[in-house]
Each structure stands twice: as structure tokens, then as C-alpha cells.
Scaffold this motif. Structure first.
Motif, PDB file in Angstrom:
ATOM      1  N   GLY A  46       0.813  -1.211   0.000  1.00 17.32           N
ATOM      2  CA  GLY A  46       0.000   0.000   0.000  1.00 17.32           C
ATOM      3  C   GLY A  46       0.843   1.255   0.000  1.00 17.32           C
ATOM      4  O   GLY A  46       1.926   1.287   0.590  1.00 17.32           O
ATOM      5  N   ARG A  47       0.387   2.291  -0.675  1.00 18.57           N
ATOM      6  CA  ARG A  47       1.111   3.548  -0.775  1.00 18.57           C
ATOM      7  C   ARG A  47       0.793   4.472   0.394  1.00 18.57           C
ATOM      8  O   ARG A  47      -0.223   4.331   1.058  1.00 18.57           O
ATOM      9  CB  ARG A  47       0.767   4.248  -2.100  1.00 18.57           C
ATOM     10  N   THR A  48       1.679   5.428   0.629  1.00 13.58           N
ATOM     11  CA  THR A  48       1.487   6.407   1.693  1.00 13.58           C
ATOM     12  C   THR A  48       0.142   7.122   1.539  1.00 13.58           C
ATOM     13  O   THR A  48      -0.219   7.563   0.445  1.00 13.58           O
ATOM     14  CB  THR A  48       2.623   7.438   1.685  1.00 13.58           C
ATOM     15  N   GLY A  49      -0.586   7.211   2.639  1.00 12.44           N
ATOM     16  CA  GLY A  49      -1.892   7.870   2.635  1.00 12.44           C
ATOM     17  C   GLY A  49      -3.057   6.918   2.474  1.00 12.44           C
ATOM     18  O   GLY A  49      -4.211   7.308   2.727  1.00 12.44           O
ATOM     19  N   ALA A  50      -2.811   5.680   2.054  1.00 15.32           N
ATOM     20  CA  ALA A  50      -3.897   4.723   1.866  1.00 15.32           C
ATOM     21  C   ALA A  50      -4.525   4.349   3.206  1.00 15.32           C
ATOM     22  O   ALA A  50      -3.850   4.302   4.238  1.00 15.32           O
ATOM     23  CB  ALA A  50      -3.374   3.471   1.160  1.00 15.32           C
ATOM     24  N   ARG A  51      -5.813   4.082   3.195  1.00 15.18           N
ATOM     25  CA  ARG A  51      -6.524   3.646   4.386  1.00 15.18           C
ATOM     26  C   ARG A  51      -6.541   2.132   4.454  1.00 15.18           C
ATOM     27  O   ARG A  51      -6.630   1.448   3.435  1.00 15.18           O
ATOM     28  CB  ARG A  51      -7.960   4.175   4.380  1.00 15.18           C
ATOM     29  N   THR A  52      -6.434   1.596   5.671  1.00 17.49           N
ATOM     30  CA  THR A  52      -6.495   0.156   5.886  1.00 17.49           C
ATOM     31  C   THR A  52      -7.708  -0.179   6.732  1.00 17.49           C
ATOM     32  O   THR A  52      -8.271   0.681   7.422  1.00 17.49           O
ATOM     33  CB  THR A  52      -5.231  -0.355   6.593  1.00 17.49           C
ATOM     34  N   SER A  53      -8.092  -1.451   6.699  1.00 18.84           N
ATOM     35  CA  SER A  53      -9.180  -1.934   7.552  1.00 18.84           C
ATOM     36  C   SER A  53      -8.754  -3.241   8.185  1.00 18.84           C
ATOM     37  O   SER A  53      -7.897  -3.964   7.670  1.00 18.84           O
ATOM     38  CB  SER A  53     -10.472  -2.130   6.747  1.00 18.84           C
ATOM     39  N   GLN A  54      -9.339  -3.559   9.331  1.00 18.18           N
ATOM     40  CA  GLN A  54      -9.084  -4.800  10.069  1.00 18.18           C
ATOM     41  C   GLN A  54      -7.592  -5.050  10.339  1.00 18.18           C
ATOM     42  O   GLN A  54      -7.078  -6.089   9.928  1.00 18.18           O
ATOM     43  CB  GLN A  54      -9.693  -5.997   9.335  1.00 18.18           C
ATOM     44  N   GLY A 107      -8.248  -0.804  11.302  1.00 12.94           N
ATOM     45  CA  GLY A 107      -8.317   0.461  10.599  1.00 12.94           C
ATOM     46  C   GLY A 107      -7.087   1.303  10.891  1.00 12.94           C
ATOM     47  O   GLY A 107      -6.590   1.338  12.013  1.00 12.94           O
ATOM     48  N   GLY A 108      -6.598   1.979   9.866  1.00 10.29           N
ATOM     49  CA  GLY A 108      -5.427   2.815  10.039  1.00 10.29           C
ATOM     50  C   GLY A 108      -5.081   3.531   8.759  1.00 10.29           C
ATOM     51  O   GLY A 108      -5.819   3.459   7.764  1.00 10.29           O
ATOM     52  N   THR A 109      -3.924   4.197   8.772  1.00 11.05           N
ATOM     53  CA  THR A 109      -3.449   4.941   7.612  1.00 11.05           C
ATOM     54  C   THR A 109      -1.986   4.617   7.372  1.00 11.05           C
ATOM     55  O   THR A 109      -1.187   4.608   8.311  1.00 11.05           O
ATOM     56  CB  THR A 109      -3.592   6.459   7.847  1.00 11.05           C
ATOM     57  N   VAL A 110      -1.640   4.338   6.117  1.00 10.54           N
ATOM     58  CA  VAL A 110      -0.242   4.093   5.760  1.00 10.54           C
ATOM     59  C   VAL A 110       0.502   5.425   5.845  1.00 10.54           C
ATOM     60  O   VAL A 110       0.244   6.340   5.063  1.00 10.54           O
ATOM     61  CB  VAL A 110      -0.121   3.494   4.344  1.00 10.54           C
ATOM     62  N   ARG A 111       1.413   5.546   6.792  1.00  8.78           N
ATOM     63  CA  ARG A 111       2.134   6.794   7.012  1.00  8.78           C
ATOM     64  C   ARG A 111       3.446   6.866   6.238  1.00  8.78           C
ATOM     65  O   ARG A 111       3.981   7.953   6.037  1.00  8.78           O
ATOM     66  CB  ARG A 111       2.410   6.979   8.501  1.00  8.78           C
ATOM     67  N   GLY A 112       3.963   5.735   5.833  1.00  9.09           N
ATOM     68  CA  GLY A 112       5.187   5.716   5.036  1.00  9.09           C
ATOM     69  C   GLY A 112       5.273   4.430   4.245  1.00  9.09           C
ATOM     70  O   GLY A 112       4.914   3.365   4.756  1.00  9.09           O
ATOM     71  N   SER A 113       5.699   4.529   2.984  1.00 10.28           N
ATOM     72  CA  SER A 113       5.783   3.332   2.142  1.00 10.28           C
ATOM     73  C   SER A 113       6.834   3.541   1.062  1.00 10.28           C
ATOM     74  O   SER A 113       6.888   4.607   0.439  1.00 10.28           O
ATOM     75  CB  SER A 113       4.424   3.030   1.492  1.00 10.28           C
ATOM     76  N   THR A 114       7.673   2.536   0.872  1.00  9.67           N
ATOM     77  CA  THR A 114       8.690   2.567  -0.182  1.00  9.67           C
ATOM     78  C   THR A 114       8.661   1.257  -0.947  1.00  9.67           C
ATOM     79  O   THR A 114       8.762   0.173  -0.350  1.00  9.67           O
ATOM     80  CB  THR A 114      10.094   2.786   0.412  1.00  9.67           C
ATOM     81  N   PHE A 115       8.512   1.326  -2.254  1.00 13.94           N
ATOM     82  CA  PHE A 115       8.570   0.168  -3.152  1.00 13.94           C
ATOM     83  C   PHE A 115       8.437   0.663  -4.593  1.00 13.94           C
ATOM     84  O   PHE A 115       7.540   1.466  -4.879  1.00 13.94           O
ATOM     85  CB  PHE A 115       7.452  -0.833  -2.866  1.00 13.94           C
ATOM     86  N   PRO A 116       9.339   0.237  -5.523  1.00 17.39           N
ATOM     87  CA  PRO A 116      10.549  -0.548  -5.262  1.00 17.39           C
ATOM     88  C   PRO A 116      11.658   0.317  -4.665  1.00 17.39           C
ATOM     89  O   PRO A 116      11.394   1.406  -4.165  1.00 17.39           O
ATOM     90  CB  PRO A 116      10.910  -1.065  -6.652  1.00 17.39           C
ATOM     91  N   GLY A 117      12.906  -0.146  -4.766  1.00 13.37           N
ATOM     92  CA  GLY A 117      14.031   0.460  -4.081  1.00 13.37           C
ATOM     93  C   GLY A 117      14.234  -0.273  -2.774  1.00 13.37           C
ATOM     94  O   GLY A 117      15.212  -0.974  -2.576  1.00 13.37           O
ATOM     95  N   ARG A 118      13.310  -0.122  -1.861  1.00 10.37           N
ATOM     96  CA  ARG A 118      13.184  -0.954  -0.660  1.00 10.37           C
ATOM     97  C   ARG A 118      11.753  -1.462  -0.630  1.00 10.37           C
ATOM     98  O   ARG A 118      10.921  -1.049  -1.442  1.00 10.37           O
ATOM     99  CB  ARG A 118      13.520  -0.158   0.602  1.00 10.37           C
ATOM    100  N   ASP A 119      11.440  -2.336   0.314  1.00  7.48           N
ATOM    101  CA  ASP A 119      10.082  -2.883   0.388  1.00  7.48           C
ATOM    102  C   ASP A 119       9.595  -2.833   1.827  1.00  7.48           C
ATOM    103  O   ASP A 119       9.517  -3.841   2.513  1.00  7.48           O
ATOM    104  CB  ASP A 119      10.050  -4.312  -0.152  1.00  7.48           C
ATOM    105  N   VAL A 130      -2.287   2.886  13.337  1.00 11.56           N
ATOM    106  CA  VAL A 130      -3.633   2.351  13.524  1.00 11.56           C
ATOM    107  C   VAL A 130      -4.524   3.363  14.235  1.00 11.56           C
ATOM    108  O   VAL A 130      -4.051   4.249  14.950  1.00 11.56           O
ATOM    109  CB  VAL A 130      -3.600   1.025  14.316  1.00 11.56           C
ATOM    110  N   ASP A 131      -5.818   3.238  14.007  1.00 12.40           N
ATOM    111  CA  ASP A 131      -6.799   4.113  14.636  1.00 12.40           C
ATOM    112  C   ASP A 131      -6.919   3.799  16.131  1.00 12.40           C
ATOM    113  O   ASP A 131      -6.540   2.716  16.595  1.00 12.40           O
ATOM    114  CB  ASP A 131      -8.173   3.927  13.983  1.00 12.40           C
ATOM    115  N   ALA A 132      -7.434   4.762  16.879  1.00 11.57           N
ATOM    116  CA  ALA A 132      -7.683   4.568  18.315  1.00 11.57           C
ATOM    117  C   ALA A 132      -8.562   3.346  18.532  1.00 11.57           C
ATOM    118  O   ALA A 132      -9.482   3.073  17.754  1.00 11.57           O
ATOM    119  CB  ALA A 132      -8.343   5.812  18.902  1.00 11.57           C
TER     120      ALA A 132
END
Length: 446
Positions: free
Chosen positions: A233-241, A243-255, A261-263
Motif C-alpha cells: 500500500g502507498r502512503t496515505g492509503a486507508r487500511t481496515s481490520q 483500521g489505520g493509515t499508511v504513514r510511510g511506504s517505499t517500493f521498489p528500491g526498498r520494500d 492504527v486508529d484509536a
């Protein structure tokens, strides 16, 4: 000039390694497929589920698994001390002779005594680990120019070389690529490969989480969230189960990536063992090459193997990823992002690989310490973090000190240093720069 590395013969093993060798030999004819692992059968701090998986996948008896874990822990301690004290003369640490001994590459003959003082076997090498990693970095900087037949590359510590993996008759192109990157020809070894690595994206490792309709896995809990694979997932994407937000993501280059996560979600220092329980995480001390490692994933459950190489680079269809660790612990689609753990120490999160758990294969994981450092994160543990090496000192011992250079200390021995008491964790002969407060791999404050 020191010669290129030679095979570590049984006659060169330390006394401790010889004992382990004999223990393994006496079990050679035994049935190596355990029927079950009684609760608590493994060493203290190692989950029974992991102990059973080590026996299954490395085909070890309980006694052999105990011996192997002792050697792996020994290698981790040796690695921490010598990487910090030998400088450019350090050629890396690895588990040798089928898990019976700890070997250390040295570019200077004078350093052999320090290696032996820790109960390890010195192996003369031409290139230090820093030099090999520097060669890998030069290849990484030219990754975009890599021939399509080059699958990846890595630093091979026991072989004291940088290995390039090439397929479809690409060996000449691989050598030309290495030469153009400025890697010395003597440090290069090209190996034919049939690998077709790809990231394992639609996956669950520890526990499942989702980014849109894509399913991935929690790697390890950190304060405020968890780390996982960057391709999930890329930075800023929302997650569920959860729930949270991707705060940092690198791919490719590193993985690598981390999710805040939400409260209401509580990160815990545990890994799902897929047998109705969990495995505790005590820290993230890096295991040595050759050490046993286990992986958790929802598709294939617990699977174990060994660490083959570090600082590996691999080219996926999306691009080259560098700084990975290579292993033969199998994985399949659905396992990506999952946890890699050695003993009770977190190692990394699944990136991708080739093959499957029927025919075997090669897998790659992103080391967890690199993720923690990249984002300034703190690992959540069940029993406190593992030791971290600190700068050494060669000054004269202060008052209130019984510790002395040149003295042999057995595990469990106690000394005082500057009026503080310490307990020996690993048998060794004390060397200048190995003062108790400076080498937590050897001494624990009490």
C-alpha cells in the motif's frame, strides 16, 4: 596477502563446536520428523510452535534443534561484538559446518586471536564485509541499467564475493554489468539462476489487514501501529481490520511500510502462530548468516529455513529492491508482509521470492531494523528489546573493577566494573575494548 576463504574443517572447530558436532552426529540415524513437540520442550524464550517447526523444516531431532539454537545465539553475540570492534578487517559472521560452528571472516591475521577468544573459527578472507557491501551498493546505484537477464545480486559472506544471479544465458552480460559498476573482477561470482521473483501481495502474515480490496499482513507491532511490506500500500492509503493509515511506504528500491492504527487498536509484541496461539517477540537482534529462521503466513503457516545471504538485491517486474535478506524458508502468495523471526528476535517482513512450499524456492525479506530506522519507530515487544551494541573503549579499567583483559569467563560468571556488577552471557576470553558496559552481547548488568 591473506588467501581466499577455505572450508572450515572439523579439526579447526572450537571445543564447544566439537561438542555440538558430536551431538549432531549421534542423532544422524534417528528419525528427524517429530511427531509432536511437548509444550515447553524448546529452550526458554523459544515458543514450542517455533521449536516444532524448526525440527520439521530443518529435519532435526529435539536435541539437534536445541544445539542449533545455541549455536545461532552464539553467532549473534559474536557478530555484535566483532562487527563493532574489528572495523574494516571484519569479514562477517556465519553459521558453518551444518549448524555446528560459528565462523568469522578476517582480512588481518592478527585478528584471529580475537575471534578465537569468543569461541569462533577465524577464516582468512580477501574482502571485508564493508567492502562487499560497498560493491553491492555500486550495483544498486546502477540497478536501472541492469540487464533483463540479471535476477539480482547479494554479498556472499562464506564465499567472500558478490554473487550476481543470471538466467537465460545472461552470464556474460552480468559480468559486464558488474565491471561497469566498478566492482573488482576478483570479488564477482556469477551464478546461473532460474528464479522469477515476484512480490507476494495478496497476503496475510501475522494477522490480516486490507487496503481496499487487497489483503496483506501485519509484520511486527510498533508504537502506534505496525510495519509491513511496502508493496502492500502507498502512503496515505486507508487500511481496515485494523483500521489505520499508511504513514510511510517505499517500493521498489526498498520494500517497507508502516501503518498508524486508529484509536481502539492495541499493538502487541506477538506473532500469530496459526495453531491457535501466539509467539512472543523479545527484540530485533539481527541473526547471522546460516542461522535458522522461521516465517509466519496465512497461506502456508509456520515455515522454517536458514538465512542464506544478507544485503541482497532482487529485480521484480516493478523494479529492483535492495537491502533484502535471502532465505530458503518457503512461502507462497498470501504470505507476503508476514513476520520473520529467529528464536524470539524479529528479523523482517516477507517481500517476495520464487517457488513454493511443495518444490521449495528462494524467498526474500526486508530486515525489520531497517524499517524501524527509516521511520524512527520503536518495536513493541513481549519481553523487552534485545541488546544493542554500544561504542567500545580501550581505556584503563576504573576503580571497583574485577574484570580483566586476558581472563577467560564462562557463561554465568560475575564481575564488577566501575563498581557495577555484570553477569557473563557468552563464554569468552576478555579482550581490550570488550569492557562489560560496552558489549551487552557478552555481559548483562545485574
Amino acid at each position: 596477502m591473506l588467501r581466499r576463504p577455505a572450508t572450515v574443517a572439523a579439526t579447526t572447530l572450537s571445543a564447544a563446536a566439537l561438542v555440538l558436532t558430536m551431538a549432531l552426529a549421534t542423532q544422524a540415524g534417528a528419525d528427524t520428523t517429530p511427531t509432536s513437540a511437548a509444550p515447553g520442550a524448546g529452550p526458554e524464550g523459544v515458543a514450542p510452535e517455533m521449536f516444532a517447526a524448526l525440527q520439521r523444516d530443518l529435519r532435526l531431532t529435539p536435541a539437534q534443534a536445541h544445539a542449533r539454537l545455541e549455536v545461532d545465539e552464539h553467532a549473534s553475540r559474536v557478530q555484535q561484538v566483532l562487527a563493532a570492534t574489528l572495523g574494516e578487517g571484519y569479514g562477517g559472521t556465519w553459521v558453518a559446518d551444518g549448524g555446528a560452528a560459528v565462523a568469522v571472516g578476517v582480512t588481518r591475521a592478527d585478528d584471529a586471536a580475537r575471534v578465537r577468544a569468543l569461541g569462533a573459527v577465524p577464516v582468512p578472507v580477501t574482502y571485508g564485509e564493508d567492502a562487499l557491501d560497498g560493491a553491492v551498493d555500486r550495483l544498486n546505484r546502477r540497478a536501472a541499467a541492469a540487464p533483463p537477464t540479471v535476477v539480482g545480486w547479494y554479498a556472499d559472506l562464506p564465499g567472500n564475493s558478490v554473487v550476481l544471479l543470471a538466467r537465460d544465458g545472461g552470464i556474460p552480460a552480468a559480468r559486464a554489468f558488474a565491471a561497469a559498476a566498478g566492482v573488482p573482477a576478483g570479488a564477482v561470482r556469477v551464478q546461473a539462476s532460474t528464479e522469477k521473483p515476484r512480490p507476494y501481495a495478496d497476503v496475510i502474515g501475522g494477522n490480516a489487514y486490507y487496503t481496499g480490496s487487497s489483503r496483506c499482513s501485519v509484520g511486527f507491532s510498533v508504537d502506534g501501529g505496525f510495519v509491513t511490506a511496502g508493496h502492500c500500500g502507498r502512503t496515505g492509503a486507508r487500511t481496515s481490520q485494523p483500521g489505520g493509515t499508511v504513514r510511510g511506504s517505499t517500493f521498489p528500491g526498498r520494500d517497507y511500510a508502516w501503518v498508524q492504527v486508529d484509536a481502539g487498536n492495541t499493538p502487541r509484541g506477538l506473532v500469530n502462530d496459526y495453531r491457535g496461539g501466539t509467539v512472543p517477540v523479545a527484540g530485533s537482534v539481527e541473526a547471522a548468516v546460516g542461522a535458522a529462521v522461521c516465517r509466519s503466513g496465512s497461506t502456508t503457516g509456520w515455515r522454517c529455513g536458514t538465512i542464506q545471504q544478507k544485503n541482497a538485491s532482487v529485480t521484480y517486474p516493478e523494479g529492483t529492491v535492495t537491502g533484502l535478506t535471502r532465505s530458503n524458508a518457503c512461502a507462497e502468495p498470501g504470505d507476503s508482509g508476514g513476520s520473520w523471526i529467529s528464536g524470539n528476535q524479529a528479523q523482517g517482513v516477507t517481500s517476495g521470492g520464487s517457488g513454493n512450499c511443495t518444490s521449495g524456492g528462494t524467498m526474500y525479506f526486508q530486515p525489520v531494523n531497517a524499517i524501524l530506522a527509516a521511520y524512527g519507530l520503536t518495536l513493541v515487544t513481549a519481553g523487552g528489546p534485545g541488546p544493542t551494541p554500544t561504542p567500545t573503549s580501550t581505556g584503563n579499567p576504573p576503580g571497583g573493577t574485577t574484570w580483566q583483559v586476558g581472563t577467560g569467563y564462562a557463561a554465568g560468571a560475575t564481575v564488577t566494573y566501575a563498581g557495577v556488577s555484570y553477569r557473563c552471557l557468552q563464554g569468552h576470553t576478555a579482550q581490550p575494548g570488550w569492557e562489560p558496559p560496552n558489549v551487552p552481547a557478552l555481559w548483562q548488568r545485574v
